[in-house]
Design a protein around this motif. Structure first.
Motif, PDB file in Angstrom:
ATOM      1  N   THR A  21       0.849  -1.192   0.000  1.00  0.00           N
ATOM      2  CA  THR A  21       0.000   0.000   0.000  1.00  0.00           C
ATOM      3  C   THR A  21       0.885   1.244   0.000  1.00  0.00           C
ATOM      4  O   THR A  21       2.111   1.138   0.107  1.00  0.00           O
ATOM      5  CB  THR A  21      -0.859   0.054   1.281  1.00  0.00           C
ATOM      6  OG1 THR A  21       0.035   0.107   2.393  1.00  0.00           O
ATOM      7  CG2 THR A  21      -1.762  -1.159   1.396  1.00  0.00           C
ATOM      8  N   GLU A  22       0.261   2.412  -0.112  1.00  0.00           N
ATOM      9  CA  GLU A  22       1.056   3.635  -0.004  1.00  0.00           C
ATOM     10  C   GLU A  22       1.620   3.734   1.422  1.00  0.00           C
ATOM     11  O   GLU A  22       1.111   3.093   2.347  1.00  0.00           O
ATOM     12  CB  GLU A  22       0.224   4.873  -0.348  1.00  0.00           C
ATOM     13  CG  GLU A  22      -0.800   5.225   0.700  1.00  0.00           C
ATOM     14  CD  GLU A  22      -1.356   6.641   0.554  1.00  0.00           C
ATOM     15  OE1 GLU A  22      -0.625   7.555   0.140  1.00  0.00           O
ATOM     16  OE2 GLU A  22      -2.528   6.826   0.871  1.00  0.00           O
ATOM     17  N   SER A  23       2.650   4.544   1.564  1.00  0.00           N
ATOM     18  CA  SER A  23       3.302   4.669   2.867  1.00  0.00           C
ATOM     19  C   SER A  23       2.353   5.252   3.914  1.00  0.00           C
ATOM     20  O   SER A  23       1.778   6.323   3.718  1.00  0.00           O
ATOM     21  CB  SER A  23       4.523   5.577   2.728  1.00  0.00           C
ATOM     22  OG  SER A  23       4.836   6.157   3.963  1.00  0.00           O
ATOM     23  N   VAL A  24       2.188   4.539   5.015  1.00  0.00           N
ATOM     24  CA  VAL A  24       1.322   5.021   6.097  1.00  0.00           C
ATOM     25  C   VAL A  24       1.936   6.263   6.739  1.00  0.00           C
ATOM     26  O   VAL A  24       1.235   7.211   7.100  1.00  0.00           O
ATOM     27  CB  VAL A  24       1.135   3.910   7.168  1.00  0.00           C
ATOM     28  CG1 VAL A  24       0.266   4.412   8.302  1.00  0.00           C
ATOM     29  CG2 VAL A  24       0.543   2.669   6.549  1.00  0.00           C
ATOM     30  N   ILE A  25       3.275   6.267   6.837  1.00  0.00           N
ATOM     31  CA  ILE A  25       3.961   7.397   7.478  1.00  0.00           C
ATOM     32  C   ILE A  25       3.693   8.679   6.684  1.00  0.00           C
ATOM     33  O   ILE A  25       3.315   9.709   7.241  1.00  0.00           O
ATOM     34  CB  ILE A  25       5.485   7.137   7.573  1.00  0.00           C
ATOM     35  CG1 ILE A  25       5.750   5.902   8.454  1.00  0.00           C
ATOM     36  CG2 ILE A  25       6.206   8.360   8.127  1.00  0.00           C
ATOM     37  CD1 ILE A  25       7.201   5.520   8.615  1.00  0.00           C
ATOM     38  N   ARG A  30       0.136  13.773   5.450  1.00  0.00           N
ATOM     39  CA  ARG A  30      -0.935  14.427   4.673  1.00  0.00           C
ATOM     40  C   ARG A  30      -2.155  14.687   5.562  1.00  0.00           C
ATOM     41  O   ARG A  30      -2.762  15.754   5.525  1.00  0.00           O
ATOM     42  CB  ARG A  30      -1.317  13.565   3.466  1.00  0.00           C
ATOM     43  CG  ARG A  30      -0.354  13.736   2.297  1.00  0.00           C
ATOM     44  CD  ARG A  30      -0.957  13.217   1.009  1.00  0.00           C
ATOM     45  NE  ARG A  30      -1.328  11.805   1.091  1.00  0.00           N
ATOM     46  CZ  ARG A  30      -0.472  10.794   0.963  1.00  0.00           C
ATOM     47  NH1 ARG A  30       0.793  11.034   0.731  1.00  0.00           N
ATOM     48  NH2 ARG A  30      -0.876   9.555   1.056  1.00  0.00           N
ATOM     49  N   LEU A  31      -2.506  13.698   6.396  1.00  0.00           N
ATOM     50  CA  LEU A  31      -3.650  13.880   7.308  1.00  0.00           C
ATOM     51  C   LEU A  31      -3.378  15.014   8.294  1.00  0.00           C
ATOM     52  O   LEU A  31      -4.275  15.782   8.641  1.00  0.00           O
ATOM     53  CB  LEU A  31      -3.922  12.589   8.095  1.00  0.00           C
ATOM     54  CG  LEU A  31      -4.713  11.502   7.371  1.00  0.00           C
ATOM     55  CD1 LEU A  31      -4.843  10.271   8.266  1.00  0.00           C
ATOM     56  CD2 LEU A  31      -6.103  12.004   6.985  1.00  0.00           C
ATOM     57  N   PHE A 129       9.936  -2.962  11.744  1.00  0.00           N
ATOM     58  CA  PHE A 129      10.941  -2.488  10.798  1.00  0.00           C
ATOM     59  C   PHE A 129      10.495  -1.190  10.145  1.00  0.00           C
ATOM     60  O   PHE A 129       9.297  -0.904  10.060  1.00  0.00           O
ATOM     61  CB  PHE A 129      11.206  -3.558   9.723  1.00  0.00           C
ATOM     62  CG  PHE A 129       9.970  -4.014   8.985  1.00  0.00           C
ATOM     63  CD1 PHE A 129       9.524  -3.360   7.854  1.00  0.00           C
ATOM     64  CD2 PHE A 129       9.234  -5.109   9.448  1.00  0.00           C
ATOM     65  CE1 PHE A 129       8.385  -3.775   7.177  1.00  0.00           C
ATOM     66  CE2 PHE A 129       8.083  -5.536   8.778  1.00  0.00           C
ATOM     67  CZ  PHE A 129       7.652  -4.860   7.650  1.00  0.00           C
ATOM     68  N   TYR A 130      11.473  -0.429   9.679  1.00  0.00           N
ATOM     69  CA  TYR A 130      11.197   0.786   8.900  1.00  0.00           C
ATOM     70  C   TYR A 130      10.403   0.347   7.670  1.00  0.00           C
ATOM     71  O   TYR A 130      10.830  -0.541   6.941  1.00  0.00           O
ATOM     72  CB  TYR A 130      12.518   1.451   8.527  1.00  0.00           C
ATOM     73  CG  TYR A 130      12.374   2.602   7.569  1.00  0.00           C
ATOM     74  CD1 TYR A 130      11.523   3.670   7.861  1.00  0.00           C
ATOM     75  CD2 TYR A 130      13.073   2.629   6.366  1.00  0.00           C
ATOM     76  CE1 TYR A 130      11.378   4.725   6.971  1.00  0.00           C
ATOM     77  CE2 TYR A 130      12.939   3.689   5.478  1.00  0.00           C
ATOM     78  CZ  TYR A 130      12.078   4.727   5.795  1.00  0.00           C
ATOM     79  OH  TYR A 130      11.932   5.767   4.912  1.00  0.00           O
ATOM     80  N   GLU A 131       9.261   0.978   7.458  1.00  0.00           N
ATOM     81  CA  GLU A 131       8.277   0.411   6.532  1.00  0.00           C
ATOM     82  C   GLU A 131       8.779   0.227   5.095  1.00  0.00           C
ATOM     83  O   GLU A 131       8.254  -0.610   4.376  1.00  0.00           O
ATOM     84  CB  GLU A 131       6.989   1.242   6.525  1.00  0.00           C
ATOM     85  CG  GLU A 131       7.221   2.662   6.096  1.00  0.00           C
ATOM     86  CD  GLU A 131       5.938   3.414   5.724  1.00  0.00           C
ATOM     87  OE1 GLU A 131       4.835   2.878   5.842  1.00  0.00           O
ATOM     88  OE2 GLU A 131       6.084   4.567   5.296  1.00  0.00           O
ATOM     89  N   ASN A 132       9.793   0.941   4.663  1.00  0.00           N
ATOM     90  CA  ASN A 132      10.283   0.782   3.286  1.00  0.00           C
ATOM     91  C   ASN A 132      10.829  -0.621   3.001  1.00  0.00           C
ATOM     92  O   ASN A 132      10.855  -1.052   1.862  1.00  0.00           O
ATOM     93  CB  ASN A 132      11.413   1.785   2.995  1.00  0.00           C
ATOM     94  CG  ASN A 132      10.884   3.169   2.694  1.00  0.00           C
ATOM     95  OD1 ASN A 132       9.827   3.549   3.200  1.00  0.00           O
ATOM     96  ND2 ASN A 132      11.594   3.927   1.889  1.00  0.00           N
ATOM     97  N   PRO A 356       0.722   4.783  13.244  1.00  0.00           N
ATOM     98  CA  PRO A 356       0.218   3.538  13.826  1.00  0.00           C
ATOM     99  C   PRO A 356       1.296   2.453  13.820  1.00  0.00           C
ATOM    100  O   PRO A 356       1.998   2.285  12.823  1.00  0.00           O
ATOM    101  CB  PRO A 356      -0.939   3.134  12.895  1.00  0.00           C
ATOM    102  CG  PRO A 356      -1.230   4.315  12.042  1.00  0.00           C
ATOM    103  CD  PRO A 356      -0.013   5.193  12.041  1.00  0.00           C
ATOM    104  N   GLY A 357       1.401   1.735  14.923  1.00  0.00           N
ATOM    105  CA  GLY A 357       2.428   0.699  15.065  1.00  0.00           C
ATOM    106  C   GLY A 357       2.336  -0.385  14.009  1.00  0.00           C
ATOM    107  O   GLY A 357       3.348  -0.966  13.616  1.00  0.00           O
ATOM    108  N   SER A 358       1.123  -0.665  13.520  1.00  0.00           N
ATOM    109  CA  SER A 358       0.954  -1.763  12.564  1.00  0.00           C
ATOM    110  C   SER A 358       1.762  -1.543  11.286  1.00  0.00           C
ATOM    111  O   SER A 358       2.092  -2.510  10.601  1.00  0.00           O
ATOM    112  CB  SER A 358      -0.525  -1.952  12.225  1.00  0.00           C
ATOM    113  OG  SER A 358      -1.082  -0.717  11.833  1.00  0.00           O
ATOM    114  N   SER A 359       2.084  -0.287  10.968  1.00  0.00           N
ATOM    115  CA  SER A 359       2.817  -0.058   9.718  1.00  0.00           C
ATOM    116  C   SER A 359       4.262  -0.536   9.821  1.00  0.00           C
ATOM    117  O   SER A 359       4.982  -0.542   8.827  1.00  0.00           O
ATOM    118  CB  SER A 359       2.763   1.408   9.309  1.00  0.00           C
ATOM    119  OG  SER A 359       3.391   2.195  10.267  1.00  0.00           O
TER     120      SER A 359
END
Ligand SMILES: Cc1ncc(COP(=O)(O)O)c(C=O)c1O
Length: 400
Positions: A21-25, A30-31, A129-132, A356-359
């Protein structure tokens, strides 16, 4: 989500692109803008970059360093990278054959993965882990094998790590100091990892972008310094965090000549090169005196203390980071069903953005009790966050 067939029956999009998916971070940033929230989500400083590095960039543009640099990096920057690695970690690297300058450590990681991964290869990744790293694995074709770092100290179980290695293991991705946990891997832990890399003939790709942000006497040790690891380590780093220039997109990979030649080819055809004048400015910055880095660590230490205080008063349970510039928190006390619901409530109703931690986990359920906040911010931002989070205390208390 499947890539949907088009009129001629063939998928219109790649299977790879549909697998993440797109990056949550970046979505949280944006939010934050949309809801005018205080942004403690994405790790970029809201204070100025050092005057000297900005001046060096201006001067490089004025001096007409405005055309393509050598694809694998301006000589001056590669020489400065080698000199700094020698000075800080005692590791000699040949700027001509062992260093590739990329568009940020993000591209350095992707180019490195694409340079070494073949179909069927596995990559060991510590989680959170870092989401990337998830999309990096998918895009390069590697199968990730996740190994848990467990709170409160984010230690790993050596047996679990050993079980993740095997004949198909091509590499382990190691991020120390670590995002999101703030863990700084110890020499003993690096030895355990080293032994497995040697045993299974695997690379270590180490993301050391937070090398100078260490607290409470923690010491950053580069994997390349460990006996037997110089040739099998790809060391990744960047200007982004150390010099507060995340928007410049200048990073690098240090690796053996054989690996470097493969990284350089991937890099050349993917991006051609990083911004030439900003590379010159980077070369200047890498020669900053040692006092710059001690001051940086001291300032971030103070910011860490400030944000810990704010979060704890607001009712968060914090895992005190020893490095990097993030605080992982436990949110189970607030009574929300999960991290995403809580993060959205925080950004929309309270006016503070966090991640969010899940990302940071392969299975979102593993991160549902966590939220990550960054402290690369000014006092004005901290005060605004403190004022807003004070409302949270009353909401959560009134719910009890
Ligand atoms: C661990 C880690 N690696 C890499 C990056 C991205 O670095 P760069 O700006 O050099 O691409 C980040 C940014 O937050 C990070 O936390």
């Amino acid at each position: 989500m499947d890539a949907k067939p088009g009129a001629a029956g063939k998928p219109r999009l790649s299977d790879k692109a549909s697998r993440f998916t797109e990056s949550v971070i970046r979505e949280m940033t944006r939010l934050a803008i949309e809801h005018k929230a205080v942004n403690l989500s994405q790790g970029f400083p809201d204070f100025p970059a050092p005057a000297e590095i900005k001046l060096a960039a201006q001067q490089a543009i004025a001096a007409d360093i405005n055309q393509y640099a050598i694809t694998w990096g301006a000589k001056s920057l590669r020489q400065a990278i080698a000199a700094k690695f020698q000075a800080t970690q005692g590791v000699a690297a040949d700027p001509e054959r062992e260093i590739t300058v990329c568009c940020g450590s993000t591209e350095a990681m992707m180019s490195s993965m694409m340079a070494i991964i073949n179909p069927g290869d596995e990559v060991v990744v510590f989680e959170p882990f870092y989401e990337n790293y998830g999309p990096d694995a998918i895009l390069s074709g590697a199968t990730p094998r996740f190994v848990k770092l467990r709170p409160p100290d984010w230690e790993f179980d050596p047996q679990e790590l050993a079980a993740a290695f095997g004949p198909a293991t091509k590499a382990i991705i190691l991020n120390t100091p670590n995002n999101p946990t703030g863990k700084v891997f110890t020499r003993g832990e690096l030895e355990t990892i080293r032994d497995l890399c040697v045993r299974w003939n695997a690379y270590a790709i180490t993301d050391e972008i937070y090398e100078h942000m260490v607290y409470d006497g923690s010491v950053h040790i580069s994997m390349a310094t460990m006996e037997g690891m110089r040739e099998r380590t790809i060391t990744i780093n960047a200007l982004s965090k150390t010099y507060s220039v995340t928007g410049w997109r200048v990073g690098w990979a240090i690796a053996s000549p054989e690996v470097t030649s493969a990284i350089r080819k991937v890099h050349d055809f993917m991006t051609v090169g990083a911004a030439a004048p900003l590379q010159e400015a980077g070369a200047h910055a890498l020669h900053f005196p040692p006092g710059y880095y001690t001051a940086l660590a001291r300032e971030y230490h103070d910011r860490r203390e400030r944000l810990l205080g704010i979060l704890e008063s607001a009712g968060f349970r914090c895992f005190k980071p020893r490095g990097a510039y993030y605080i992982m928190t436990d949110i189970s006390g607030f009574g929300f069903p999960d991290d995403v619901t809580f993060a959205k409530y925080l950004v929309k109703e309270i006016g503070v953005a966090a991640v969010p931690g899940s990302s940071f986990y392969n299975d979102p359920a593993d991160g549902k009790n966590h939220l990550r906040f960054t402290f690369c911010k000014t006092e004005k931002t901290f005060q605004a966050a403190a004022d807003r989070l004070a409302k949270l205390t009353s909401v959560s208390t009134s719910k009890e």
